[in-house]
Design an enzyme around this catalytic site. Structure first.
Site, short mmCIF file in Angstrom:
data_model
loop_
_atom_site.label_atom_id
_atom_site.label_comp_id
_atom_site.label_asym_id
_atom_site.label_seq_id
_atom_site.Cartn_x
_atom_site.Cartn_y
_atom_site.Cartn_z
N THR A 102 0.84 -1.20 0.00
CA THR A 102 0.00 0.00 0.00
C THR A 102 0.88 1.25 0.00
OG1 THR A 102 -0.16 0.13 2.42
CG2 THR A 102 -1.84 -1.19 1.27
N THR A 148 3.72 4.43 -4.50
CA THR A 148 4.13 5.16 -5.71
C THR A 148 5.46 5.88 -5.51
OG1 THR A 148 2.85 7.12 -5.08
CG2 THR A 148 1.73 5.50 -6.47
N GLY A 156 8.96 6.60 -2.34
CA GLY A 156 9.51 6.40 -1.00
C GLY A 156 9.73 4.95 -0.60
N GLY A 160 7.62 2.63 0.24
CA GLY A 160 6.70 1.68 -0.41
C GLY A 160 7.22 1.25 -1.77
N TYR A 169 0.76 10.96 15.56
CA TYR A 169 1.48 10.02 14.67
C TYR A 169 2.08 8.88 15.50
CZ TYR A 169 5.11 8.20 11.53
OH TYR A 169 5.93 7.39 10.76
N1 LIG Z 1 10.14 8.63 5.83
C1 LIG Z 1 10.55 8.33 7.04
O1 LIG Z 1 11.57 8.85 7.54
C2 LIG Z 1 9.81 7.28 7.85
C3 LIG Z 1 10.34 6.90 9.09
C4 LIG Z 1 9.67 5.90 9.81
C5 LIG Z 1 8.53 5.32 9.30
N2 LIG Z 1 8.04 5.72 8.10
C6 LIG Z 1 6.81 5.08 7.63
O2 LIG Z 1 7.07 4.49 6.36
C7 LIG Z 1 5.88 4.49 5.57
C8 LIG Z 1 6.17 5.14 4.22
O3 LIG Z 1 6.67 6.44 4.44
P1 LIG Z 1 7.27 7.35 3.25
O4 LIG Z 1 8.02 8.47 3.89
O5 LIG Z 1 7.95 6.48 2.25
O6 LIG Z 1 5.90 7.91 2.63
P2 LIG Z 1 5.67 8.99 1.49
O7 LIG Z 1 6.95 9.30 0.75
O8 LIG Z 1 4.91 10.12 2.08
O9 LIG Z 1 4.73 8.18 0.49
C9 LIG Z 1 3.42 7.92 0.83
C10 LIG Z 1 2.83 6.98 -0.20
O10 LIG Z 1 1.50 6.68 0.19
C11 LIG Z 1 0.62 6.96 -0.90
N3 LIG Z 1 -0.65 7.34 -0.28
C12 LIG Z 1 -0.90 8.39 0.54
N4 LIG Z 1 -2.18 8.35 0.97
C13 LIG Z 1 -2.74 7.24 0.41
C14 LIG Z 1 -4.02 6.63 0.49
N5 LIG Z 1 -4.99 7.17 1.23
N6 LIG Z 1 -4.26 5.48 -0.20
C15 LIG Z 1 -3.28 4.92 -0.96
N7 LIG Z 1 -2.04 5.44 -1.06
C16 LIG Z 1 -1.78 6.59 -0.39
C17 LIG Z 1 1.32 8.00 -1.72
O11 LIG Z 1 0.93 7.86 -3.05
P3 LIG Z 1 0.01 8.91 -3.85
O12 LIG Z 1 0.40 10.29 -3.37
O13 LIG Z 1 0.40 8.60 -5.25
O14 LIG Z 1 -1.40 8.51 -3.50
C18 LIG Z 1 2.79 7.57 -1.58
O15 LIG Z 1 3.09 6.55 -2.51
C19 LIG Z 1 4.83 5.24 6.40
O16 LIG Z 1 4.03 4.31 7.07
C20 LIG Z 1 5.66 6.04 7.38
O17 LIG Z 1 4.96 6.31 8.57
C21 LIG Z 1 8.64 6.68 7.37
#
Ligand SMILES: NC(=O)c1ccc[n+]([C@@H]2O[C@H](COP(=O)([O-])OP(=O)(O)OC[C@H]3O[C@@H](n4cnc5c(N)ncnc54)[C@H](OP(=O)(O)O)[C@@H]3O)[C@@H](O)[C@H]2O)c1
Length: 262
Positions: A13, A16, A18, A20, A152
């Site tokens: 899920t 697109t 990061g 994921g 969060y």
């Molecule tokens: N980044 C960090 O430093 C970090 C650290 C610890 C944990 N995490 C966790 O890792 C996970 C991924 O984080 P990330 O930073 O890679 O995220 P991100 O770059 O913000 O990407 C979010 C993704 O989710 C999609 N998305 C958002 N809302 C959606 C919805 N309602 N339904 C379906 N798709 C949806 C977006 O795609 P579209 O915009 O194309 O819909 C995008 O592909 C999260 O659970 C986050 O809490 C991140």
């Protein structure tokens, strides 16, 4: 250890970009057929094209999985998966006393309920077939609650509980359910964020080290984590090699959480 996920279908899920997208690439790289998910067709198509360009068996499903209707539609189009990665998660800083009811609800709906609905939809099929993997992407914020985004942190703590609970519901079935505690990761927007806090003239490698030394001193690797490093753990957990690991919270946090266990 040669991980081979040939014949397995994996849904990631929010994939697109990061973490994921890196997870989808990692699973595809080990032979899985991956299904990418996001809210808009063009971003889903772009991610699928990027994966296919590397030879991946990838397809896309556009759905807002933060809504019950979105999950229903997705499950109708993809009734069974072998590997479910609940990666979707939103975050954003809001001072503790200013988080509104609506912001609390949205955080819990997107970060907890979406994953719960998908576990409810896909785990019974995995149990029936006697094999499956479900992995939730949590965060260091689940155990080190950040003052600037309590909602969060709470949502990620809840996700650890959801994961542990569903692992119990799948006990003895060949299906494992785990969460991954991801630490500060190099994803979109992070470079801008880092350069807001350190000397803009520094090359990226030095800039991130300066950022970590000054603003994330708890990290033992003293650099941001690359999305592929999170993906590596997810690929391992998705494999048959991880058959005795369930109900756990595995850390890929660069030692950020100052604890020997979770
Ligand atoms: N980044 C960090 O430093 C970090 C650290 C610890 C944990 N995490 C966790 O890792 C996970 C991924 O984080 P990330 O930073 O890679 O995220 P991100 O770059 O913000 O990407 C979010 C993704 O989710 C999609 N998305 C958002 N809302 C959606 C919805 N309602 N339904 C379906 N798709 C949806 C977006 O795609 P579209 O915009 O194309 O819909 C995008 O592909 C999260 O659970 C986050 O809490 C991140």
């Amino acid at each position: 250890m040669k991980i081979d996920l040939t014949g397995k279908t994996a849904l990631v899920t929010g994939s697109t970009q990061g973490i994921g997208l890196a997870i989808a690439a990692g699973l595809a790289g080990s032979g899985a057929r991956v299904v990418v998910n996001g809210r808009t067709p063009d971003r889903v198509e772009k991610a699928v094209a990027e994966l296919r360009a590397t030879g991946a068996d990838a397809s896309g499903l556009t759905a807002d999985v933060a809504s019950a209707a979105g999950v229903d539609r997705l499950v109708k189009e993809l009734p069974a998966v072998d590997v479910l990665v609940n990666n979707l998660g939103i975050f954003g800083a809001v001072p503790a006393f200013e988080i509104t009811d609506e912001q609390w609800s949205t955080m819990l709906e997107v970060n907890v309920l979406a994953a719960t609905r998908l576990l409810r939809a896909y785990l019974p099929g995995m149990i029936e077939r006697g094999w499956g993997r479900a992995i939730q992407i949590a965060s260091d914020s689940a155990v080190v609650i950040p003052e600037e985004m309590i909602h969060y942190g709470v949502s990620k703590t809840a996700l650890l509980s959801v994961s542990r609970g569903f692992a119990k519901a799948a006990a003895g079935t060949g299906v494992t359910v785990n969460s991954v505690i991801a630490g500060p990761t190099h994803t979109a927007g992070v470079e801008d964020f880092v350069y807001q806090l350190v000397d803009r003239t520094l090359p990226w490698d030095q800039a991130q080290r300066e950022f970590m030394r000054t603003h994330r001193p708890q990290s033992l690797i003293q650099r941001l984590i690359e999305p592929e490093e999170i993906a590596n753990m997810v690929v391992y957990l998705s494999s048959s090699f991880a058959s005795a690991t369930t109900g756990g919270a595995l850390r890929v946090d660069g030692g950020y959480v100052d604890s020997i266990l979770p």
